[in-house]
Enzyme design. Structure first.
Site, PDB file in Angstrom:
ATOM      1  CG  ASP A  43      16.288  -3.558 -44.800  1.00 35.48           C
ATOM      2  OD1 ASP A  43      17.167  -2.766 -44.391  1.00 35.48           O
ATOM      3  OD2 ASP A  43      15.856  -4.499 -44.101  1.00 35.48           O
ATOM      4  CB  ALA A  85      22.195  -6.048 -45.887  1.00 31.34           C
ATOM      5  CB  SER A 128      33.469  -4.220 -38.323  1.00 29.38           C
ATOM      6  OG  SER A 128      33.616  -4.244 -36.936  1.00 29.38           O
ATOM      7  CE1 TYR A 152      29.187  -7.762 -37.663  1.00 30.01           C
ATOM      8  CE2 TYR A 152      30.996  -7.049 -36.250  1.00 30.01           C
ATOM      9  CZ  TYR A 152      30.031  -6.767 -37.199  1.00 30.01           C
ATOM     10  OH  TYR A 152      29.909  -5.488 -37.683  1.00 30.01           O
ATOM     11  CE  LYS A 156      30.123  -6.383 -40.922  1.00 22.62           C
ATOM     12  NZ  LYS A 156      29.382  -5.421 -41.736  1.00 22.62           N
ATOM     13  CG  PHE A 180      36.981   2.277 -34.521  1.00 19.23           C
ATOM     14  CD1 PHE A 180      37.472   2.351 -35.824  1.00 19.23           C
ATOM     15  CD2 PHE A 180      37.743   1.609 -33.579  1.00 19.23           C
ATOM     16  CE1 PHE A 180      38.704   1.784 -36.176  1.00 19.23           C
ATOM     17  CE2 PHE A 180      38.978   1.048 -33.909  1.00 19.23           C
ATOM     18  CZ  PHE A 180      39.455   1.130 -35.206  1.00 19.23           C
ATOM     19  CG  LEU A 201      27.578   2.253 -23.040  1.00 18.53           C
ATOM     20  CD1 LEU A 201      27.187   1.474 -21.798  1.00 18.53           C
ATOM     21  CD2 LEU A 201      29.028   2.729 -22.948  1.00 18.53           C
ATOM     22  CB  ILE A 218      29.619  -0.928 -15.603  1.00 14.65           C
ATOM     23  CG1 ILE A 218      28.910   0.429 -15.605  1.00 14.65           C
ATOM     24  CG2 ILE A 218      31.059  -0.807 -16.075  1.00 14.65           C
ATOM     25  CD1 ILE A 218      29.599   1.497 -14.753  1.00 14.65           C
ATOM     26  CG  PHE A 219      28.935  -5.674 -19.794  1.00 20.51           C
ATOM     27  CD1 PHE A 219      28.020  -6.149 -18.856  1.00 20.51           C
ATOM     28  CD2 PHE A 219      28.485  -5.446 -21.092  1.00 20.51           C
ATOM     29  CE1 PHE A 219      26.691  -6.384 -19.201  1.00 20.51           C
ATOM     30  CE2 PHE A 219      27.164  -5.675 -21.444  1.00 20.51           C
ATOM     31  CZ  PHE A 219      26.259  -6.143 -20.499  1.00 20.51           C
TER      32      PHE A 219
HETATM   33  N1  UDP Z   1      28.792  -2.047 -22.238  1.00 22.01           N
HETATM   34  C1  UDP Z   1      28.429  -2.060 -20.902  1.00 22.01           C
HETATM   35  N2  UDP Z   1      27.128  -2.300 -20.582  1.00 22.01           N
HETATM   36  C2  UDP Z   1      26.163  -2.534 -21.514  1.00 22.01           C
HETATM   37  C3  UDP Z   1      26.535  -2.506 -22.883  1.00 22.01           C
HETATM   38  C4  UDP Z   1      27.854  -2.258 -23.206  1.00 22.01           C
HETATM   39  O1  UDP Z   1      29.268  -1.879 -20.014  1.00 22.01           O
HETATM   40  O2  UDP Z   1      24.996  -2.771 -21.141  1.00 22.01           O
HETATM   41  C5  UDP Z   1      30.186  -1.775 -22.591  1.00 22.01           C
HETATM   42  C6  UDP Z   1      30.829  -2.872 -23.431  1.00 22.01           C
HETATM   43  O3  UDP Z   1      31.386  -3.843 -22.580  1.00 22.01           O
HETATM   44  C7  UDP Z   1      31.877  -2.085 -24.233  1.00 22.01           C
HETATM   45  C8  UDP Z   1      31.245  -0.711 -24.395  1.00 22.01           C
HETATM   46  O4  UDP Z   1      30.211  -0.623 -23.423  1.00 22.01           O
HETATM   47  O5  UDP Z   1      33.049  -1.937 -23.472  1.00 22.01           O
HETATM   48  C9  UDP Z   1      30.629  -0.509 -25.750  1.00 22.01           C
HETATM   49  O6  UDP Z   1      29.800  -1.626 -26.028  1.00 22.01           O
HETATM   50  P1  UDP Z   1      28.826  -1.675 -27.274  1.00 22.01           P
HETATM   51  O7  UDP Z   1      28.067  -2.966 -27.176  1.00 22.01           O
HETATM   52  O8  UDP Z   1      28.035  -0.424 -27.357  1.00 22.01           O
HETATM   53  O9  UDP Z   1      29.792  -1.698 -28.530  1.00 22.01           O
HETATM   54  P2  UDP Z   1      31.009  -2.693 -28.931  1.00 22.01           P
HETATM   55  O10 UDP Z   1      32.252  -1.981 -28.485  1.00 22.01           O
HETATM   56  O11 UDP Z   1      30.795  -3.991 -28.272  1.00 22.01           O
HETATM   57  O12 UDP Z   1      30.909  -2.752 -30.408  1.00 22.01           O
END
Ligand code: UDP
Length: 340
Positions: A43, A85, A128, A152, A156, A180, A201, A218-219
């Site tokens: 690593d 990695a 992924s 990204y 992959k 996932f 999240l 919440i996005f």
């Molecule tokens: N998310 C959110 N707020 C945050 C981080 C993530 O609403 O601060 C949402 C993000 O938009 C997605 C879900 O949570 O719909 C999972 O996001 P994460 O980054 O954990 O994993 P991803 O699905 O992007 O690999």
């Protein structure tokens, strides 16, 4: 945090775990040892943590260091390589794609070339669901079209394609595991998730529960889902490790090449995750609605029927409650991550 090395007296083969100081790689190492194998960790510690390496020999270095790879292959009689990695920040891959193509693709090619030189033929790759891009069918199966929407995901997919070519030309046997949303932590709390920066999240919600963040953004709450927030398929890090072990044994028994999704086949919305976290931590988690994050599909849920039926995979920590509980235990005990 002090590192305690665990003595190992295992008799099964030695496995090189590239990225073994990272989140999933370190859980893999613990899981390998429990099942009789010896992990040898390589690593760079760019994102990994030395404190997470508690099992087996450790080498600090990059997978592009041919001399170091040669030394490890000769010294430890490696039977298979597991590759954890890759750099994995989607946003950064858009602004700094060169960094991603170099590490995730070029350096992986070097690792594979050295494997060929030393006649090591078994390779397990952390792929992924990002290789699929925008979902066409939900749940996504392995034959879903692969049209990644960011660098990204493209890195992959390129490695998956490289592996296919290397299999035909050089006999590299490989299994690509398409994760996932990896989440959760070692229930014994020895290792856990500590990304810097943290963008995921579940750890962010738990940091908010600890009072380390004011709350969670919440996005987007205007997606075409029941509560308007995005739905993801969360999978426990030890269930991922179990699938790697099954994949390893399949390769060691002569299997040649395959691709498997690893998810629970069940989606949870952002609001649902926050609700569970609030219940488990006993804390009110302040939320604010922010704009949509670029590149987020509304729903990402995978079908893992193939892994269940043909690898014999049996997830042990499938429900969201267990996933969040194990993550909470780690965060509560290590509020500053490995620095605690
Ligand atoms: N998310 C959110 N707020 C945050 C981080 C993530 O609403 O601060 C949402 C993000 O938009 C997605 C879900 O949570 O719909 C999972 O996001 P994460 O980054 O954990 O994993 P991803 O699905 O992007 O690999």
């Amino acid at each position: 945090m002090k590192t305690t090395m665990h003595p190992i007296n295992n008799t099964k083969p030695n496995i090189l775990v590239v990225g073994g100081a990272g989140y999933i790689g370190s859980h893999m190492c613990k899981f390998l040892v429990r099942h009789g194998y010896t992990p040898v960790v390589l690593d760079s510690l760019v994102y990994g943590h030395k404190e997470a390496v508690k099992w087996g020999p450790f080498y600090k270095g990059s997978m592009e260091n041919k001399d170091l790879l040669g030394h490890i292959f000769q010294k430890h009689k490696i039977s298979a390589v597991m590759h954890f990695a890759a750099y994995c920040y989607v946003g950064e891959s858009v602004t700094e794609p060169a960094k991603y193509y170099r590490n995730n693709v070029s350096n992986t090619a070097i690792l594979l070339e050295e494997m060929i030189k030393y006649r090591i033929n078994n390779f397990i790759f952390s792929s992924s669901c990002a290789t699929y891009g925008e979902p066409v069918d939900i749940p996504m199966k392995e034959d879903h079209p692969q049209n990644p929407v960011n660098p990204y995901g493209r890195t992959k997919l390129m490695v998956e394609q490289m592996l296919e070519d290397f299999h035909h030309a050089y006999g590299i046997r490989h299994i690509c595991l398409r994760y996932f949303n990896a989440a959760g932590a070692d229930p014994e709390c020895e290792i856990g998730e500590d990304h810097r920066p943290e963008t995921h999240l579940i750890p962010l919600v738990l940091q908010a529960a600890l009072g380390k963040k004011e709350g969670i953004s919440i996005f987007g709450d205007d997606y075409p889902t029941a509560d308007g927030t995005c739905i993801r398929d969360y999978i426990h890090v030890y269930d991922l490790a179990q699938a790697h072990l099954l994949a390893l044994e399949k390769l060691l028994n002569g299997f040649s090449a395959g691709h498997y999704n690893l998810g629970n086949g069940e989606g949870h919305s952002v609001k649902e995750v926050i609700r569970h976290a609030s219940k488990i931590t006993g804390q009110v988690i302040p939320v604010q609605i922010a704009g949509r994050r670029k590149g987020d599909p509304a729903v990402l849920v995978g079908s893992s029927k193939k892994a269940i039926e043909t690898l014999g995979w049996k997830p042990q920590f499938a429900d969201l409650e267990t996933i969040v509980e194990t993550a909470w235990k780690w965060h509560k005990a290590h509020p500053e991550g490995y620095a605690t």
